[in-house]
Design an enzyme around this catalytic site. Sequence first.
Site, PDB file in Angstrom:
ATOM      1  N   SER A   1       0.996  -1.066   0.047  1.00 42.91           N
ATOM      2  CA  SER A   1       0.275  -0.556   0.074  1.00 42.91           C
ATOM      3  C   SER A   1       0.786   1.107  -0.377  1.00 42.91           C
ATOM      4  O   SER A   1       0.196   2.093  -0.588  1.00 42.91           O
ATOM      5  CB  SER A   1      -0.883   0.290   1.119  1.00 42.91           C
ATOM      6  OG  SER A   1      -0.087  -0.121   2.730  1.00 42.91           O
TER       7      SER A   1
ATOM      8  N   LYS B   1      -6.376   5.003   8.255  1.00 38.34           N
ATOM      9  CA  LYS B   1      -5.264   6.020   7.599  1.00 38.34           C
ATOM     10  C   LYS B   1      -4.905   7.605   7.290  1.00 38.34           C
ATOM     11  O   LYS B   1      -4.542   8.252   7.522  1.00 38.34           O
ATOM     12  CB  LYS B   1      -4.660   5.143   5.878  1.00 38.34           C
ATOM     13  CG  LYS B   1      -3.909   4.062   6.673  1.00 38.34           C
ATOM     14  CD  LYS B   1      -3.472   3.288   4.800  1.00 38.34           C
ATOM     15  CE  LYS B   1      -2.654   2.085   4.963  1.00 38.34           C
ATOM     16  NZ  LYS B   1      -2.694   1.589   3.455  1.00 38.34           N
TER      17      LYS B   1
END
Length: 818
Positions: A666, A709
């Site tokens: 990611s 996030k």
Amino acid sequence: MAARRQPQPLGAEKLRRVCDPARFRFSSTASLRPPKSLLGQDRAIEAIELACDIEHDGFHLFVLGAPGCGMQDAVLRLLERKARELPAPCDWIYVFNFEAHDKPNAICLPPGRGNAFRDAMETMIEDLRSIARSLFESEEYQNRRRNLEEGFKQTQDSAFQNLQKKAESQGTTIVQTPAGFAVAPTKNGEVIKPEQFKALGKAEKEKIERTLTEIQRELQDVLQAVPKMMTEVRRAVRDLDREYAQIAIGQAIGDVTEAFGGTAEVATYLEAVREDLAKNIHAFLVTPEMMQQEGGPGPMQGGAPGGEVQLRRYKVNVVVSSPKGTNGKGAPIVRDENPALGSVVGRIEHISQMGALVTDFTLIKPGSLHRANGGFLLVDARKVLMQPFAWEALKRALKNRHVKIETAAEFAGAFSTMSLDPEPIPLDIKVVLFGDHMLYYMLSTKEPEFAEYFKVEAEFNEVLTRNRSAEPQYAAWLAEVARCAGVRPLDPSGVGAVIDHSARMVSDSERLSLQSDVLSDLMREADHWARKDGAELIDSTHVATAIAGRRRRADRMRERQMEAIEREIVMVDTSGTTIGQINGLSVLQIADYSFGKPSRVTASVRMGTGQVVDIEREVELGGPLHSKGVLILSAYIAAHYTKDIPLAFAASLVFEQSYGGVDGDSASSTELYALLSALSGVPIKQSFAVTGSVNQHGQVQAIGGANQKIEGFFDLCASRGLTGKQGVMIPASNVQHLMLREDVVEACEAGRFAIYPVSTIDQGIELLTGVAAGERASDGGYPAGTINRLVEDRLIGLAEARRDFMKGTGGMEGQAYG
């Protein structure tokens, strides 16, 4: 050439999909009917029905799903409906085997008749005790026995008297000595003494000796006839006892035979009982008081008095019995919470008697296979696999289609003391195993016999597609979950709040969680706050309080991470610009709580051979997926720049101040942005944080944990003060997954924070640097001043510098550039 369309900040409606309570037409979930079937589990229901209905061997069921989805309770409710339609199984009893005492016989009785048969046998024994004592104490019996015994005595006395008369007539007599009977000579009615006998003449002594020998022989015949006569008397007494015993047994056992003798196995058993009772009728005449007076054994610990031990053989051990009122309908459903060997196949218990452990067929205890016979057995797969020999015993029972009680020592082939060997009971059952996906796939590949017995898998969905028609159905499902959880009903706002949280649980605005266990716990906490408020219904404020409380309880580690950044122990910038430096985002998971953590990612570039060094991998802190993402960066650089010139740079990438493992791809787009910045010399805005993976073509791909996030970087920016220039770049394909906290949505709506969706690396680098990425023109070059042109120029410059360096050193590689 038209300018590339720049990514725009997402609107509030894209950041969090909110359920509108006004759409619901109820005021309380108490008025909602439960769903007719399991919500979102059509595939699983089809599999369960197949396993229940199919009659062939091996089609047992394995139910797989994520922990907390409530699949065990859901399957139990389905099976309860199915079990009501099935016939009730027969009762199973163990009885004494009169031919092989260590092999108790198993007998099948019609449903609900096991306990009745046991009670009838106990009543018969009590009746027989009374009848037998009455008959054997009767005057008629006593007279007949007395006649037999007196007849023997008269015969014996007559024989002795006749022999005595004969002996006396011949000048001898029979006398009894301590050594027994003897014949002695007499004179004038007196026994001749030894010295007198010696004084007699020879002829007279010989005559007396002949007489003594004859009388002695006849005495011996009389004495030898006595045991035979005693045997005949005992036989006659036994016949008399048997005659009266048959009368007593016939009266006692008649009702039992009439009520239960219609079953062939029961009739055979009762006939064996009748024969054994006739042989042991005197056991019914012995009382505990008589045993104590005779110095017999005292009461057995945990058992019957010692005088009645013999009568235990006539007891009936009901191991399985259908409940009353079944009317022949209703198969059993058994959930074995502790599937140890003895719990699955049954066990044989022991009791202490006179310092030794003893057992008999009445101490046979059923296992879950016995109790579920004719119905369904529910077992947690992981638990049964962890119990020694339990899995092997379960497979053996399914293979042989009968339940045999065995100990661990017998399974292991170890030495075992002599014990009972009960007759196996035929098995007709459906076994349902529960487990997660990993366990199911492990058994499928590693256990050769697994597929032979568990041919049907029912996979429970963890999520439900969210649309306008699904939300009312989901509300009815939540109402049922609330009822099962024993909490207050919810009002529409409370349902809406739970639906929003459910979507956040699965990190997808277009899906809803079906993890009923987790939602039940949430509603229980909300119910607690509703009770404190004195509210009759759970509303959105109670749900929000419960969610906030959960987050606070688990938030200590996140706060410590954030504190380290705020105190600049961990360096993360949220303002300014820097070359080769960018804010990356990762997710930390602690138990069932996860949160986002910002990290500084840096890149450095120098002359080399085209190698991108992943420092995390070099020190074995990077996982394989992270390393794969870094390798993709090299492929991207090679495919987009200087295709005809070998790469002559070396780059190092690192997560700064990372002291734990790093895995996943990611951050690959994040690392690529830092690398492009280092190559181009254009600084990156530190007010941004980035997440997303990338492929070789520069397309930004979806990642997991987008909500956590974003919120991790937002919390950092909020603690330092939101400026309106801060934001997070995410893959465009992750927009559908956004279910952000309300405070994040409010800040974005007010223009104090922003979420940007990007689809390509070019879009992202333009947003991060404020400089156009540039597209190749018809002449094959990038426009001057663009990021891509600056990167390509730098790569060409490094290649030329390496060529010149290699020429100056006389290296062979220099000739390749000539």
